[in-house]
Structures are given as C-alpha cells and as structure tokens.
Motif scaffolding. Structure first.
Motif, short mmCIF file in Angstrom:
data_model
loop_
_atom_site.label_atom_id
_atom_site.label_comp_id
_atom_site.label_asym_id
_atom_site.label_seq_id
_atom_site.Cartn_x
_atom_site.Cartn_y
_atom_site.Cartn_z
N MET A 1 0.71 -1.48 0.50
CA MET A 1 0.46 0.10 0.05
C MET A 1 0.66 1.17 0.29
SD MET A 1 -1.37 0.74 4.11
CE MET A 1 -1.26 2.30 3.73
N LEU A 2 0.54 2.49 -0.44
CA LEU A 2 0.94 3.41 -0.84
C LEU A 2 -0.06 4.04 -0.62
CD1 LEU A 2 4.01 4.45 -0.41
CD2 LEU A 2 3.94 4.07 -2.98
N GLU A 3 -0.32 4.95 0.73
CA GLU A 3 -0.91 6.18 1.27
C GLU A 3 -0.78 7.57 1.41
OE1 GLU A 3 -4.60 6.43 -0.02
OE2 GLU A 3 -4.45 4.22 -0.29
N LEU A 4 -1.63 8.75 1.16
CA LEU A 4 -1.16 9.90 1.98
C LEU A 4 -2.52 9.75 3.51
CD1 LEU A 4 0.62 12.60 1.27
CD2 LEU A 4 -1.90 13.30 0.61
N ALA A 5 -1.03 10.75 4.31
CA ALA A 5 -1.98 10.76 5.23
C ALA A 5 -2.09 12.48 5.75
CB ALA A 5 -2.05 9.62 7.11
N PRO A 6 -2.90 12.88 4.92
CA PRO A 6 -2.53 14.85 5.22
C PRO A 6 -3.12 15.13 6.92
CG PRO A 6 -4.45 14.46 3.89
CD PRO A 6 -3.68 13.44 4.20
N SER A 7 -1.60 15.99 7.62
CA SER A 7 -1.96 16.25 9.42
C SER A 7 -2.33 17.29 9.24
CB SER A 7 -0.71 16.39 9.73
OG SER A 7 -0.80 17.13 10.69
N LEU A 8 -3.35 17.40 10.00
CA LEU A 8 -4.29 18.80 9.59
C LEU A 8 -3.79 19.55 10.86
CD1 LEU A 8 -7.71 18.45 9.79
CD2 LEU A 8 -7.85 18.34 11.77
N LEU A 205 -4.96 22.98 -2.43
CA LEU A 205 -4.65 21.47 -2.04
C LEU A 205 -4.96 20.51 -2.64
CD1 LEU A 205 -6.15 21.75 2.30
CD2 LEU A 205 -7.16 19.28 0.64
N ILE A 206 -6.17 20.30 -3.36
CA ILE A 206 -6.38 19.74 -4.48
C ILE A 206 -5.30 18.86 -5.40
CG2 ILE A 206 -8.72 18.79 -5.52
CD1 ILE A 206 -9.96 20.02 -4.09
N ASP A 207 -4.86 19.74 -5.73
CA ASP A 207 -3.69 19.67 -7.26
C ASP A 207 -2.67 19.17 -6.04
OD1 ASP A 207 -5.26 20.78 -8.57
OD2 ASP A 207 -3.77 22.64 -8.80
N ARG A 208 -2.32 19.70 -4.99
CA ARG A 208 -0.80 19.20 -4.07
C ARG A 208 -0.93 17.74 -3.73
NH1 ARG A 208 3.22 21.56 -2.22
NH2 ARG A 208 3.22 22.36 -4.03
N VAL A 209 -2.15 17.49 -3.19
CA VAL A 209 -2.75 15.97 -2.90
C VAL A 209 -2.47 15.37 -3.94
CG1 VAL A 209 -4.20 14.21 -2.05
CG2 VAL A 209 -4.31 16.64 -0.63
N ASN A 210 -3.37 15.90 -5.51
CA ASN A 210 -2.73 14.56 -6.89
C ASN A 210 -1.53 14.71 -7.30
OD1 ASN A 210 -6.18 14.97 -6.84
ND2 ASN A 210 -6.02 16.32 -7.78
N GLU A 211 -1.10 15.71 -6.75
CA GLU A 211 0.83 15.30 -7.02
C GLU A 211 1.06 13.90 -6.54
OE1 GLU A 211 3.76 18.66 -6.56
OE2 GLU A 211 2.14 19.34 -7.23
N TYR A 212 0.98 13.97 -5.11
CA TYR A 212 1.22 12.62 -4.42
C TYR A 212 1.16 11.73 -5.18
CZ TYR A 212 3.39 15.54 -0.37
OH TYR A 212 4.32 16.42 0.32
N TYR A 213 0.10 11.13 -5.53
CA TYR A 213 -1.09 9.96 -5.60
C TYR A 213 -0.35 9.86 -7.56
CZ TYR A 213 -3.46 8.98 -1.68
OH TYR A 213 -4.09 8.81 -0.76
N ASP A 214 -0.83 10.49 -7.42
CA ASP A 214 0.82 10.75 -8.66
C ASP A 214 1.83 9.97 -8.72
OD1 ASP A 214 -1.11 11.41 -10.44
OD2 ASP A 214 -0.39 13.70 -11.33
N ILE A 215 2.68 10.54 -7.70
CA ILE A 215 4.37 10.34 -7.56
C ILE A 215 3.45 8.79 -6.70
CG2 ILE A 215 6.06 10.30 -5.80
CD1 ILE A 215 5.36 13.13 -5.72
N PHE A 216 3.17 8.27 -6.65
CA PHE A 216 2.54 6.55 -5.85
C PHE A 216 2.05 5.70 -6.64
CE2 PHE A 216 0.31 8.62 -1.55
CZ PHE A 216 1.70 9.26 -0.49
N LYS A 217 1.74 6.20 -7.91
CA LYS A 217 1.24 5.37 -9.19
C LYS A 217 2.93 5.12 -9.67
CE LYS A 217 -3.43 7.01 -8.74
NZ LYS A 217 -3.45 8.41 -9.53
N ARG A 218 4.19 5.94 -9.61
CA ARG A 218 5.17 5.44 -10.77
C ARG A 218 5.88 3.95 -10.47
NH1 ARG A 218 7.66 11.19 -9.77
NH2 ARG A 218 6.16 12.70 -11.12
#
Ligand code: DX5
Ligand code: ZN
Length: 218
Positions: A1-8, A205-218
């Motif tokens: 698994m590879l997931e992001l947990a944004p810290s509030l 915020l949404i763009d930045r999160v998507n950036e992480y998920y793009d990296i995770f898919k590589r």
C-alpha cells in the motif's frame, strides 16, 4: 500500500469543514491527527473534543498520533472520539506492551511511534502485535521542520524485519515530507506518508494531494 495521511496540524482550524470537503474530492483515505500535550512535546494542539466534532463530517480513517505523556490514561477518550488508529510514543509510557493490548481490546488499530533518537531495536518484542509503526523524521512538536535523513535507515530496517518475519504493521513516516522529497521515503519502505504543511499550505490543496498520488503510481 502507499497512501497519504494529510496532517491537520497545519490546517486553518476555522476552515476545517471546507478542507475536509476538498479532501473528499481526492484519493485520500486517511487523515493524520496530531495530539500534543505541551509536556511530551513543547507545543499544545488539540484533543478528543475537536476530533469528535469532525467525526460526523467524514469517513476518512482517523490516524491519531498521540504526542502525550502517559497515553494509557487517555485511551478511552481517543477511542470514544472516533479514532481508527491510535499511535503512542514508545518514549511516553512505561508499559508499551500492555498499552498495545488495551488499544486493540477496543477494536482499534495500535501503533507505536519512535522519536528520531530512538532505536527500532527497542520494538523487537512489540512488532508482531503492532498494526503500525510511525517513524518520526523530525523531532515531534511542530509542523514545517526539515526532514532528518538518518531516519531513512530506520525505515529500511523496519521494512527488512517486516519482510523477514512476515509481520503486518504499516510503516508510516511523519515530518518534513514534501512532494519533492517523498520518493526517498517511499524507496526506503514507507507506506503511509504524513504530510502537513506541504499539503495544507499549498496554493491548491487538491492539486498538491493529486501530485502525491501521481508519484505513488509511478
Ligand atoms: C510533528 C507532527 C507532524 C506534523 C508534520 O510533530 O507529528 O504530523 O504535522 O508536519 P510537516 O509535514 O509540516 O512536517
Ligand atoms: Zn504526526
């Protein structure tokens, strides 16, 4: 698994509802909740009251990171406010083994976190029971600090042990992560990636999160 947990912690607390609804439009499944008592760490954040008030607004997995002394005293509070994962610091309690059992007895996932100076070897009798190990890659207390590179070795060792022994714990990394440096943590074996300031202080915020998920898919 590879997931992001944004810290509030790095969010604007006035805007939480709006930020949560933005996260809903992304692939994010976890939200990281940093609880600080001004004693274990030199900062005070929020407690179970705030977490409880968020619970009705989101289905995200509540990844609660307790940076508090004597966490065993407050387990029920963090169960009752809706945490899914409860992670405490090895350095903050005298009886980590029994605290793991206590958290699990409530049907919650149990994690242990290590400060940068603490040894992964000290977890050897705990690892088989853990759902998560949180490697702090900054000294806990504040968002926006610089990633400590020596912690990559700790992550690698935890990955090796996990593979060798067939353990189930998720390896989480927390502190100083940005979309521009996350790759080295992933390559070392981190699976759940905490990111605070890089996500919540981003222009979008949404763009930045998507950036992480793009990296995770590589
Ligand atoms: C630090 C907290 C972190 C913090 C990370 O003590 O445990 O979760 O919010 O923030 P960044 O990503 O800004 O280092
Ligand atoms: Zn944290």
């Amino acid at each position: 698994m590879l997931e992001l947990a944004p810290s509030l912690l790095s969010a604007n607390f006035y805007n939480l509802k709006e930020d949560l609804s933005k996260l809903k439009k992304t692939d994010v499944k976890y939200i990281h909740l940093d609880v600080m008592d001004g004693n274990f760490v030199p900062n005070i954040s929020f407690g179970p009251g705030l977490i409880k008030s968020l619970r009705p607004y989101t289905d995200l997995i509540f990844d609660t990171h307790l940076m508090i002394e004597n966490p065993e005293k407050y387990v029920e509070d963090f169960v009752n406010c809706g945490s899914d994962i409860i992670t405490f610091h090895l350095e903050a309690t005298k009886h980590p083994h029994s605290l793991v059992q206590k958290i699990k007895s409530y049907g919650k996932k149990a994690g242990i976190s290590l400060n940068p100076s603490s040894l992964e070897q000290d977890l050897v009798y705990l690892l088989e029971d853990l759902d998560l190990v949180l490697v702090m890659s900054v000294n806990p207390g504040f968002g926006g600090q610089k990633f400590i590179d020596s912690q990559l070795n700790k992550i690698e060792n935890l990955r090796k042990i996990k593979e060798e022994k067939n353990y189930n714990y998720i390896i989480e990394v927390d502190g100083g992560i940005k979309s521009t440096n996350v790759t080295k943590a992933i390559e070392s074996g981190a699976e759940l990636i905490v990111s605070g300031s890089d996500v919540f202080k981003a222009e979008d915020l949404i763009d930045r999160v998507n950036e992480y998920y793009d990296i995770f898919k590589r």
